[in-house]
Scaffold this active site. Structure first.
Site, PDB file in Angstrom:
ATOM      1  N   SER A 148      51.295  39.278  62.487  1.00 21.32           N
ATOM      2  CA  SER A 148      50.289  40.782  62.387  1.00 21.32           C
ATOM      3  C   SER A 148      50.891  41.953  61.960  1.00 21.32           C
ATOM      4  CB  SER A 148      48.737  39.616  62.428  1.00 21.32           C
ATOM      5  OG  SER A 148      48.204  40.873  62.094  1.00 21.32           O
ATOM      6  N   LYS A 174      52.249  38.958  57.916  1.00 21.40           N
ATOM      7  CA  LYS A 174      50.797  39.752  57.497  1.00 21.40           C
ATOM      8  C   LYS A 174      51.472  40.802  57.718  1.00 21.40           C
ATOM      9  CE  LYS A 174      46.195  38.813  59.483  1.00 21.40           C
ATOM     10  NZ  LYS A 174      45.193  38.034  60.245  1.00 21.40           N
ATOM     11  N   LYS A 176      48.155  43.985  57.655  1.00 24.03           N
ATOM     12  CA  LYS A 176      46.898  45.227  57.550  1.00 24.03           C
ATOM     13  C   LYS A 176      47.267  46.092  56.084  1.00 24.03           C
ATOM     14  CE  LYS A 176      45.027  42.897  61.064  1.00 24.03           C
ATOM     15  NZ  LYS A 176      43.975  41.806  60.537  1.00 24.03           N
ATOM     16  N   ASP A 201      45.900  41.446  54.889  1.00 28.59           N
ATOM     17  CA  ASP A 201      44.364  42.344  55.685  1.00 28.59           C
ATOM     18  C   ASP A 201      44.300  42.755  55.254  1.00 28.59           C
ATOM     19  OD1 ASP A 201      42.560  40.363  56.906  1.00 28.59           O
ATOM     20  OD2 ASP A 201      43.831  39.738  59.174  1.00 28.59           O
ATOM     21  N   GLU A 226      43.704  38.644  53.094  1.00 28.66           N
ATOM     22  CA  GLU A 226      43.149  38.093  53.873  1.00 28.66           C
ATOM     23  C   GLU A 226      41.354  39.386  53.597  1.00 28.66           C
ATOM     24  OE1 GLU A 226      44.826  36.982  57.629  1.00 28.66           O
ATOM     25  OE2 GLU A 226      42.669  36.996  58.813  1.00 28.66           O
ATOM     26  N   ASP A 251      38.160  34.602  56.679  1.00 33.44           N
ATOM     27  CA  ASP A 251      38.749  34.569  58.336  1.00 33.44           C
ATOM     28  C   ASP A 251      37.155  35.179  58.700  1.00 33.44           C
ATOM     29  OD1 ASP A 251      38.513  35.823  60.474  1.00 33.44           O
ATOM     30  OD2 ASP A 251      40.647  37.434  60.435  1.00 33.44           O
ATOM     31  N   LYS A 275      39.957  30.549  63.224  1.00 37.17           N
ATOM     32  CA  LYS A 275      40.267  31.283  63.790  1.00 37.17           C
ATOM     33  C   LYS A 275      39.340  30.180  65.306  1.00 37.17           C
ATOM     34  CE  LYS A 275      40.835  35.681  63.583  1.00 37.17           C
ATOM     35  NZ  LYS A 275      40.544  36.798  62.942  1.00 37.17           N
ATOM     36  N   GLY A 303      44.443  34.076  64.569  1.00 38.34           N
ATOM     37  CA  GLY A 303      44.686  34.360  66.110  1.00 38.34           C
ATOM     38  C   GLY A 303      43.537  36.034  66.696  1.00 38.34           C
TER      39      GLY A 303
HETATM   40  O1  OSB Z   1      41.659  40.005  60.881  1.00 38.43           O
HETATM   41  O2  OSB Z   1      42.622  38.348  61.351  1.00 38.43           O
HETATM   42  C1  OSB Z   1      42.036  38.971  61.859  1.00 38.43           C
HETATM   43  C2  OSB Z   1      43.627  40.762  65.763  1.00 38.43           C
HETATM   44  C3  OSB Z   1      42.295  40.754  66.272  1.00 38.43           C
HETATM   45  C4  OSB Z   1      41.476  40.804  65.456  1.00 38.43           C
HETATM   46  C5  OSB Z   1      41.341  40.405  64.211  1.00 38.43           C
HETATM   47  C6  OSB Z   1      42.492  40.020  63.245  1.00 38.43           C
HETATM   48  C7  OSB Z   1      44.072  40.405  64.104  1.00 38.43           C
HETATM   49  C8  OSB Z   1      45.275  40.003  63.354  1.00 38.43           C
HETATM   50  C9  OSB Z   1      45.548  39.643  65.042  1.00 38.43           C
HETATM   51  O3  OSB Z   1      45.250  40.474  62.873  1.00 38.43           O
HETATM   52  C10 OSB Z   1      45.740  38.160  65.294  1.00 38.43           C
HETATM   53  C11 OSB Z   1      47.232  37.555  66.098  1.00 38.43           C
HETATM   54  O4  OSB Z   1      48.336  38.811  66.372  1.00 38.43           O
HETATM   55  O5  OSB Z   1      46.323  37.238  66.970  1.00 38.43           O
HETATM   56 MG    MG Z   2      41.512  39.129  59.256  1.00 37.98          MG
END
Ligand code: OSB
Ligand code: MG
Length: 381
Positions: A148, A174, A176, A201, A226, A251, A275, A303
């Site tokens: 991510s 992924k 953001k 996301d 997402e 999510d 998650k 994650g």
């Molecule tokens: O939206 O998936 C998410 C990290 C912290 C809070 C929300 C998210 C995330 C990530 C990173 O996208 C996920 C990871 O690398 O563990």
């Molecule tokens: Mg997310």
């Protein structure tokens, strides 16, 4: 747990004497800030649950952040709930199933519940010298990887991050997105990496009025978008999904199997990010993966940029059937220069991650290292 589900014998056995229960707050600096539409984090500030029983030390990691920007829960609320409402239910002679049943009375607070459940599962598994995946009844397998990538200052910086991920062999990337950082940023990545399994996301940054804008992402063949809409919403996502070719993935909105069933019935998404910490624990996550599989919905393990404790647990979870897509399971070095467990997570030459073979979470917590990152430690029992 509902009583119509098969429960393994160990769930009904007394948890036995737990001599020591502690909560630890740690802060591990990130190698680089992690930016999303809701917050930018510079470190992983986690609440850890440490149990000691018959010479066994077991761990849980609460996925909550210190702030309520991704989810309503925080490390502070989780401490309060664990200390004042969940642990008081842990009476002598109680089994894990019995404890979880009693804890159902506590509404919400899934992250707090998961942290305690995770630590107890680690304890049960370690007492039996079994890795968690084996305790849960799933054979070991290597799992797919995914990364991510947070917001970057400019497009070249983003392309450099994606390039590095591709070179390391990640199975999917992924990125953001958020208002003002969407179509052109995705276009740039897609043009440079035409065949990459790419998703975006938004962490709830858009509203239904943005449907036309989000539909412009269809041309980039993203594997999914997402959580484009509000963090608590399922219904509006169903209206949006009807207008997009790209699958939506939920999510933030999914806190348990009931939410997942509602999202599936409403066609609010075509993929679910599971998650385990957000849905109340490993057992609920396994159930949710089964529910998704039963409806033909792909699912993946999300994650929360966990330390090695939560990271190992997410890997163990993916031995369960139903995790059909690469998740947000990345290498330790993607977040930390040094972690609090050994060995670190690394990708093999085909981009896969090995299932750690040790008992419980499968990796060893290096307690001397925790001292370097410790913000506070509280003994509850
Ligand atoms: O939206 O998936 C998410 C990290 C912290 C809070 C929300 C998210 C995330 C990530 C990173 O996208 C996920 C990871 O690398 O563990
Ligand atoms: Mg997310």
């Amino acid at each position: 747990m509902k009583n119509n589900e098969p429960q393994p014998a160990w769930m009904e056995e007394p948890l036995g004497n737990i001599e020591r229960i502690e909560l630890l707050n740690v802060s591990l600096p990130f190698v680089a800030p992690f930016g999303t539409s809701v917050a930018t984090w510079n470190s992983k500030d986690a609440l850890l649950v440490r149990l000691e029983a018959d010479g066994v030390v077991a761990w849980g990691e609460c996925v909550a952040d210190p702030d309520p920007y991704y989810a309503g829960e925080t490390t502070g609320t989780a401490r309060h709930i664990i200390k004042d409402f969940l642990l008081p239910e842990l009476k002598p002679g109680l089994s894990l199933a019995g404890l979880l049943e009693r804890c159902r009375r506590v509404r919400g607070n899934e992250m707090a519940k998961a942290a305690l459940e995770n630590a107890l599962l680690d304890l049960i598994a370690k007492r039996r010298s079994l890795p968690l995946h084996a305790l849960l009844g799933f054979p070991s397998r290597r799992i797919m990887s995914g990364i991510s990538i947070g917001f970057q200052d400019d497009v070249p910086a983003l392309l450099a991050q994606v390039q590095e991920a591709v070179e390391r062999g990640y199975h999917r990337v992924k990125m953001k997105i958020g208002r003002g950082r969407d179509v052109e940023w995705v276009r740039a990545v897609r043009e440079r990496f035409p065949a990459l399994a790419l998703m975006a996301d938004a962490n709830g940054d858009y509203s239904l009025e943005d449907a036309a804008l989000l539909a412009r992402l269809d041309e980039f063949k993203l594997t999914m978008i997402e959580q484009p809409l509000a963090y608590h919403d399922i219904y509006q996502h169903s209206l949006l999904q009807a207008r997009l070719r790209t699958p939506l993935c939920l999510d933030e909105s999914i806190h348990g199997c009931d939410d997942a069933a509602a999202a599936i019935a409403l066609k609010g998404c075509r993929v679910i990010n599971i998650k385990q910490g957000r849905v109340g624990g490993l057992l609920e996550a396994v159930k949710m993966a089964g529910l998704c599989a039963g409806h033909g919905l792909p699912a993946w393990s999300g994650g929360m940029d966990e330390t090695g404790i939560g990271r190992a647990l997410n890997i163990q979870l993916q031995a369960a059937p139903g995790f059909t897509l690469p998740g947000d399971t990345s290498e330790t070095r993607r977040y930390f220069r040094e972690d609090i467990v050994e060995p670190p997570v690394i990708l093999d030459r085909e981009g896969y991650i090995a299932m750690p073979a040790g008992p419980g979470i499968g990796v060893a917590v290096v307690e001397e290292r925790i001292t370097n990152y410790l913000l506070g430690r509280e003994k509850l029992r």
